[in-house]
Design an enzyme around this catalytic site. Structure first.
Site, short mmCIF file in Angstrom:
data_model
loop_
_atom_site.label_atom_id
_atom_site.label_comp_id
_atom_site.label_asym_id
_atom_site.label_seq_id
_atom_site.Cartn_x
_atom_site.Cartn_y
_atom_site.Cartn_z
N HIS A 5 25.81 -14.63 -10.06
CA HIS A 5 24.81 -15.16 -9.12
C HIS A 5 23.46 -15.42 -9.79
O HIS A 5 22.63 -16.13 -9.23
CB HIS A 5 24.66 -14.24 -7.90
CG HIS A 5 23.88 -12.99 -8.15
ND1 HIS A 5 24.47 -11.79 -8.47
CD2 HIS A 5 22.55 -12.73 -8.10
CE1 HIS A 5 23.54 -10.86 -8.60
NE2 HIS A 5 22.37 -11.41 -8.38
N ASP B 297 31.55 -11.22 -9.98
CA ASP B 297 30.12 -11.50 -10.12
C ASP B 297 29.65 -11.27 -11.56
O ASP B 297 28.57 -10.74 -11.79
CB ASP B 297 29.28 -10.65 -9.16
CG ASP B 297 27.85 -11.18 -9.05
OD1 ASP B 297 27.65 -12.39 -9.21
OD2 ASP B 297 26.93 -10.36 -8.82
N GLY C 226 15.59 -9.45 -9.58
CA GLY C 226 15.32 -9.71 -10.99
C GLY C 226 16.05 -8.76 -11.91
O GLY C 226 16.24 -9.04 -13.09
N ASN C 227 16.49 -7.60 -11.37
CA ASN C 227 17.27 -6.65 -12.17
C ASN C 227 18.74 -7.08 -12.33
O ASN C 227 19.45 -6.51 -13.16
CB ASN C 227 17.26 -5.25 -11.54
CG ASN C 227 16.08 -4.41 -11.97
OD1 ASN C 227 15.21 -4.10 -11.18
ND2 ASN C 227 16.05 -4.04 -13.25
N SER C 228 19.18 -8.03 -11.53
CA SER C 228 20.57 -8.46 -11.61
C SER C 228 20.95 -8.84 -13.04
O SER C 228 20.26 -9.61 -13.70
CB SER C 228 20.81 -9.68 -10.71
OG SER C 228 20.98 -9.30 -9.38
#
Length: 286
Positions: free
Chosen positions: A134, A164, A238-240
Site C-alpha cells: 500500500h 501487503d 508513514g511508518n508503513s
C-alpha cells in the site's frame, strides 16, 4: 481503515485538504471499521509537492561509516536495556529508508496528483528493499532517501497485495547497508521490540515496545492478512514498510497497520513471511 485506494487511509494535509480528509475519514471509518495502514498520503491539485518546513525535514541519521566507535554500553549511566536499544539503532537505522511516491488519485472532483510517504528496509546490498504494497501501489515515481540524507530513485520489482508486501530496487552507485532478517518463529510474547521508520515524513524515528501478541489476523474489504505480530511500539502514518527489530538487531517484522482509536495497537508482518514472499517476488514468482 485500509489502503488509500479504498479511501480509508489517514491523510496529512493543510487547509481545505484537511477538511475534506476529515469528512472522508469519518464516512469511510463508519462504513468499514478502524484499521489504518500507516502511510502518509497527500492529494493536491498542484503538480509539485510543497517543501516541508525546516523543522520537519527528514533527519540526517548517521551513515554506517559515521556511527560513533564507542559502543552504547561503554557510556556511563546506561542501563543494559538502554544500551541494547542504542546498539540496535546504530546498527539498523542506516538500513531503514524513507519512501516518497508520486501518483494520480481519482476523487469525486477529478484526477489529481498525490504525494505519499512511507518507509522501507534495505535487505540486500544491491538495493533490494522491502516495504508495504500500500506504500507504493499506483506510484508513478518513487524517491528513496537513505539514512544519511542521500536521495535515490527507486522502482517497483514486484508486489503482493494479499500479504501487503512489495519489493523495490534502489539504484545506488555502491553497495548499501542491508538489514538482517531474523526468525519470527522464535518470538515470545513480552520480548522487547524496536520500531524504526518515517512517521509523518519526519525521517528516521525510533520507538520501543514489546511483542503484545502473535498470530493476529486482520480482515478487511478485499483483503485478509494473517499471522501478524501485535505491538504497542508507536507506529504512525508513514511508518508503513519500516522495520520492527528485536534486541539483537534482527528485523523480525515489517510494520503495516494500526488501530487508530486504540492505545498502542500496531501490527507487523512477520519476517518469516516477508523473507519467503520476497524471495519469490525477486525470482519473478508470486
Amino acid at each position: 481503515m485500509w489502503a488509500h485506494k479504498s479511501g480509508m487511509l489517514e491523510r496529512a494535509g493543510l487547509g481545505y485538504r484537511t477538511v475534506l480528509v476529515l469528512v472522508f475519514a469519518a464516512v469511510f471509518g463508519a462504513l468499514f471499521g478502524a484499521v489504518l495502514l500507516p502511510q502518509v498520503h497527500t492529494a493536491t491539485p498542484a503538480l509539485s509537492s510543497q517543501p516541508a518546513p525546516a523543522a520537519l525535514t527528514p533527519s540526517r541519521a548517521q551513515a554506517p561509516s559515521a556511527v560513533s566507535p564507542r559502543a552504547a554500553d561503554d557510556r556511563p549511566g546506561m542501563t543494559p536495556e538502554e544500551s541494547a536499544i542504542i546498539n540496535v539503532v546504530n546498527t539498523v537505522r542506516p538500513t531503514v529508508v524513507n519512501i516518497n511516491t508520486e501518483s494520480q488519485v481519482q476523487t469525486v472532483f477529478g484526477i489529481f496528483p498525490a504525494q505519499g510517504a512511507g518507509s522501507g528496509v534495505i535487505v540486500q546490498a544491491d538495493g533490494y528493499t522491502l516495504t508495504n504494497n500500500h506504500v507504493v501501489e499506483g506510484a508513478t515515481e518513487i524517491r528513496v532517501t537513505l539514512a544519511d540524507g542521500k536521495m535515490l530513485a527507486g522502482k517497483i520489482v514486484a508486489t503482493d497485495p494479499v500479504t501487503d508486501l512489495a519489493v523495490i530496487k534502489v539504484n545506488a552507485p555502491q553497495p548499501l547497508p542491508a538489514a538482517q532478517l531474523g526468525n519470527s518463529g522464535n518470538l515470545q510474547v513480552g520480548q522487547l521490540v524496536i520500531a524504526i521508520g518515517n512517521p509523518f515524513g519526519l525521517g528516521s524515528t525510533v520507538t520501543t515496545g514489546v511483542v503484545s501478541a502473535l498470530h493476529r489476523s486482520l480482515r478487511l474489504p478485499n483483503l485478509a492478512v494473517e499471522n501478524l505480530i501485535q505491538t504497542p511500539a508507536a507506529i504512525n502514518p508513514g511508518n508503513s514498510g519500516g522495520a520492527l527489530v528485536d534486541s539483537s538487531g534482527r528485523v523480525i517484522g515489517i510494520n503495516t497497520a494500526i488501530i487508530p482509536n486504540a492505545q498502542g495497537i500496531g501490527f507487523a508482518i512477520p519476517s518469516d513471511v516477508a523473507r519467503s514472499k520476497m524471495t519469490r517476488l525477486i525470482a519473478g514468482g508470486v
